[in-house]
Design a protein around this motif. Sequence first.
Motif, short mmCIF file in Angstrom:
data_model
loop_
_atom_site.label_atom_id
_atom_site.label_comp_id
_atom_site.label_asym_id
_atom_site.label_seq_id
_atom_site.Cartn_x
_atom_site.Cartn_y
_atom_site.Cartn_z
N GLY A 163 -9.94 -11.11 -6.17
CA GLY A 163 -8.89 -11.56 -5.39
C GLY A 163 -7.07 -11.00 -5.95
O GLY A 163 -6.49 -10.61 -5.16
N ASP A 164 -6.78 -10.95 -7.72
CA ASP A 164 -5.39 -11.05 -7.80
C ASP A 164 -6.05 -9.28 -8.98
O ASP A 164 -4.60 -8.77 -8.74
N GLY A 165 -7.46 -8.61 -8.62
CA GLY A 165 -7.15 -7.59 -9.02
C GLY A 165 -7.64 -7.09 -11.02
O GLY A 165 -6.54 -6.27 -10.57
N VAL A 166 -7.69 -7.77 -11.53
CA VAL A 166 -7.66 -8.12 -13.05
C VAL A 166 -8.06 -7.07 -13.79
O VAL A 166 -7.77 -6.33 -14.55
N VAL A 167 -9.50 -6.28 -13.16
CA VAL A 167 -9.65 -5.37 -13.54
C VAL A 167 -9.27 -4.22 -12.93
O VAL A 167 -9.15 -3.23 -14.18
N GLY A 168 -9.10 -3.76 -11.98
CA GLY A 168 -7.73 -3.08 -11.44
C GLY A 168 -6.93 -3.00 -12.11
O GLY A 168 -6.26 -1.56 -12.65
N PHE A 169 -5.84 -3.96 -12.18
CA PHE A 169 -5.00 -4.00 -13.49
C PHE A 169 -4.99 -3.61 -14.47
O PHE A 169 -3.97 -2.67 -15.16
N LEU A 170 -5.85 -4.56 -15.16
CA LEU A 170 -6.07 -3.79 -16.75
C LEU A 170 -6.57 -2.74 -17.00
O LEU A 170 -6.07 -1.78 -18.02
N ALA A 171 -7.06 -1.42 -15.67
CA ALA A 171 -7.63 -0.55 -15.96
C ALA A 171 -6.36 0.47 -15.38
O ALA A 171 -6.91 1.64 -15.91
N GLY A 172 -5.94 0.48 -14.69
CA GLY A 172 -4.28 1.79 -14.78
C GLY A 172 -4.82 1.43 -13.31
O GLY A 172 -4.18 2.55 -12.90
N ALA A 173 -5.54 1.03 -12.67
CA ALA A 173 -5.45 1.68 -11.31
C ALA A 173 -4.22 1.72 -9.85
O ALA A 173 -3.90 0.52 -10.37
N PRO A 174 -4.62 2.69 -9.90
CA PRO A 174 -2.40 1.95 -8.96
C PRO A 174 -2.76 1.33 -7.71
O PRO A 174 -3.50 1.56 -7.10
N TYR A 175 -1.92 0.35 -7.73
CA TYR A 175 -2.10 -0.60 -6.55
C TYR A 175 -0.14 -0.96 -5.63
O TYR A 175 1.24 -0.36 -6.83
N ARG A 176 -0.28 -1.78 -5.35
CA ARG A 176 0.69 -2.29 -4.75
C ARG A 176 0.87 -3.40 -4.19
O ARG A 176 -0.04 -4.40 -4.87
N MET A 177 2.19 -4.39 -4.87
CA MET A 177 2.47 -5.39 -4.28
C MET A 177 3.56 -5.90 -3.45
O MET A 177 4.68 -5.27 -3.60
N GLY A 178 3.49 -6.25 -1.91
CA GLY A 178 4.56 -6.77 -1.74
C GLY A 178 4.41 -5.59 -0.10
O GLY A 178 3.78 -4.86 -0.16
N ALA A 179 5.40 -6.14 0.54
CA ALA A 179 5.11 -5.07 2.17
C ALA A 179 5.94 -3.38 1.63
O ALA A 179 7.59 -3.72 1.03
N VAL A 382 -5.12 -1.35 1.93
CA VAL A 382 -4.87 -1.69 3.29
C VAL A 382 -3.00 -1.45 2.59
O VAL A 382 -2.88 -1.85 1.69
N SER A 383 -2.54 -1.34 4.30
CA SER A 383 -1.19 -1.30 3.79
C SER A 383 -0.92 -3.51 3.83
O SER A 383 -1.96 -3.71 4.48
N HIS A 384 0.95 -3.20 4.32
CA HIS A 384 0.68 -5.29 4.12
C HIS A 384 0.55 -5.62 4.99
O HIS A 384 0.16 -6.56 5.33
N VAL A 385 0.74 -5.12 6.43
CA VAL A 385 0.00 -5.39 7.40
C VAL A 385 -1.17 -5.72 8.06
O VAL A 385 -1.40 -6.21 8.30
N ALA A 386 -1.77 -3.98 7.56
CA ALA A 386 -3.39 -4.50 7.93
C ALA A 386 -3.98 -5.33 7.54
O ALA A 386 -4.54 -6.14 7.09
N PHE A 387 -3.09 -6.10 6.10
CA PHE A 387 -3.76 -6.92 5.27
C PHE A 387 -3.78 -7.77 5.81
O PHE A 387 -4.48 -9.18 5.59
N GLY A 388 -2.92 -8.56 7.29
CA GLY A 388 -2.26 -10.04 7.44
C GLY A 388 -3.73 -9.91 8.45
O GLY A 388 -4.41 -11.26 8.54
N SER A 389 -4.62 -8.68 8.08
CA SER A 389 -6.32 -8.90 9.54
C SER A 389 -7.33 -9.55 8.98
O SER A 389 -8.28 -9.62 8.10
N THR A 390 -7.39 -7.79 7.20
CA THR A 390 -8.16 -7.52 6.86
C THR A 390 -8.63 -8.63 5.40
O THR A 390 -9.90 -9.29 4.71
#
Length: 760
Positions: A163-179, A382-390
């Motif tokens: 949900g919050d992506g704890v593994v990806g975050f701690l592993a250094g995976a590229p991520y986005r937060m916000g629109a 997904v982008s923030h907009v597409a996330f609104g559906s997925t």
Amino acid sequence: MVLDKFNSVRMLNTDALQADFVIVGGGISGVCAAITAARQGLKVVLIQDRPVLGGNGSSEIRLWMLGATSHMGNNNRWAREGGVIDEIMVENTFRNPEGNPIIFDSVMLDKVVSEPNITLLLNTCVYEVKKSAGHKIESVRGFCSQNSTMYEVTAPLFCDASGDGVVGFLAGAPYRMGAESREEFGEKFAPAEDYGELLGHSLYFYTKDTGQPVKYVAPSYAMDVTKTVPRFRSFNAKEHGCKLWWVEYGGDLDTVHDTEQIKWELWKVIYGAWDYIKNSGKYPEAETMTLEWVGCIPGKRESRRFEGDYMLIQQDVIEQRHHEDAVSYGGWSIDLHPAAGVFGEESACNQWHSKGVYQIPYRCLYSRGIENLFFAGRIISVSHVAFGSTRVMATSAHSAQAVAVAAAMCLEENISPREVYSLGKVSELQKRLSRMGQYIPDMKIRDEENLVKKATLAASSEYHFKGFPADGEMQALDESVAQMIPLHKGDRLGKVKVGLFVSEETLLEVELRVSSKPFNHTPDVTLETKTVSLCQGKQQLELTFEAVMPEEQYVFLVFKKNPLVQLQYTKERITGVLSVFNTINEAVSNFGKQTPKEDIGIEEFEFWCPKRRPGGHNIAVQSEKDCYVFSVSNIDNGIDRPVQSPNAWVAELNDPAPALTVRWDSAVRIGKMSLFFDTDYDQPMETVQMTHPENQMPFCVEKYKIYDGEGRLVYEKTDNHQSINEFVFPEKLVTDEIKIVLEHPSDLIPAALFAVKCYE
């Protein structure tokens, strides 16, 4: 046992586990990924930081699970997600049509613990990720507060479904937060800065009528909602649970690290709202009601989104773009909420639908930066907009199942998640997904390993559709209604008849429509229009339509709204045939027609949706021509649900023993066999709170027998309610023929079968 209380070296219990596949996060997505992977033969460790499974769908949060079906409020017909997620939803409806969240917990837990390949760690929070050289995860560490044990779990492959992506975050995976900005991807619906960049959290409560007066004294932290919540009048004594999804907050905060702060604000709103309902004097019906349950864990909508090799955007959703590596689909609206949530003046949400379901590519489901990390749930690429559906649960779970099968392929072939795509293995992934009932839109799967492909098929009868008997009620045309009728390419509807009762002389408009994309069910193209004069009284309306079908698809025979006219309906139901209404469903922002006020990259179109049972009967339309769309050839056509046509073999209702015979030129060896039945993929099967009028779908064959070429009974089922029946023969069945004998589900519904699949 006596311990030395002065021993200064004390350590927590530590347990080291080895797995093929580690899934962190036991929400709906993690559960479906774990079960799917386990059934592929992988040793799975499923790590969940809560005491129950299900995430937002669990009894801790109590949100109903939905996906592309969207409360039956959009034009996505037969769109319920397949595979394990369908199995769970069908089972929950069978055991729990009342929508009790505690029972749903038990359904999910039962499914997980029934898989011997799954090791389940509840109440275990992952806090550390170990990486080997390069960009590869070696192990994760977690702590269980209930048994005071630290776990270190090692595996070649990992899936972050947290949900919050704890593994990806701690592993250094590229991520986005916000629109994202509108300019980055050209998304016209990307929100402006003042709308907010994140969706907030929601918290629910349940109430109960005790039958006697109940006093309520609000806690000190209860908020005066009349002063702080602009929509406070929307609270009432009748609605509770996820009907109050709009009690939302936190979109302008850090939805990972500010969750406790957000929860407290929502508690203040909830206890204040109940104080208002109980003590304002405006709701006398609440006098005997009590506050039965208040959530302690907020339901999160959005936090981190991780980057894969492809990022799904608004145009993919709205334009229904085709992807060669599609492995899943979505169909919920693009559903974005204002950051201020319950404290804002804006509408609680902005929902915009596409004309049909859209594909989700495999490249969205693994990290572009960590080579052995998959993503599942709301955190996919997904982008923030597409996330609104997925982001919704059933869509997330459907994609998670694809991750699990891809993980099995990675281990079998010693390749990375990325190489499943780059080495051209996606077609094999799609084929394996189709075997477990995972429908992929706009894609026909050819499975040459299915022995049925090499057989000759014959049936005791085939349903020849010439319309329905006029044995149902007359219903007024208070809203426009259409009968969906499946036709082959090149067919004409021809002459049709329907019974009417007209209260006074009037004009009736009738149209023949189709969808601009044949796999959609949005009737946006009008082929013919007829306006007929009707006299008063009971009568038979006859019309002839000459338009030729450009593709195999459903035609919509539309009767426009006219309250002076009543239409004749039927009691008969049949697989893949529906009546739909140009109706309103405010729960999903359906007001009969979608009309964007400005150019936000969203299409304008009408909504045509079925009625829920026990309503939703077909119009008693009768045709001069036979409609041959229920042929036995549908059994191996590669599509196992209604899409452009019913895709089912359906027997004649008067056939006393509907039988399908599969015959080979010489004997074959069958180790595993699957039958695909109709559990009505149009039903959303909301998992909690909403009730369902039946626990078994009326189209589903409950009883059947299977015989070999010698006439010996080799399998029998007397209590089926599931979509897919898969069974393994203890010893391989050697035969040149299989005969499947079905019983009709009822006197009003003929037996139907989507597919038979046999493997050596």
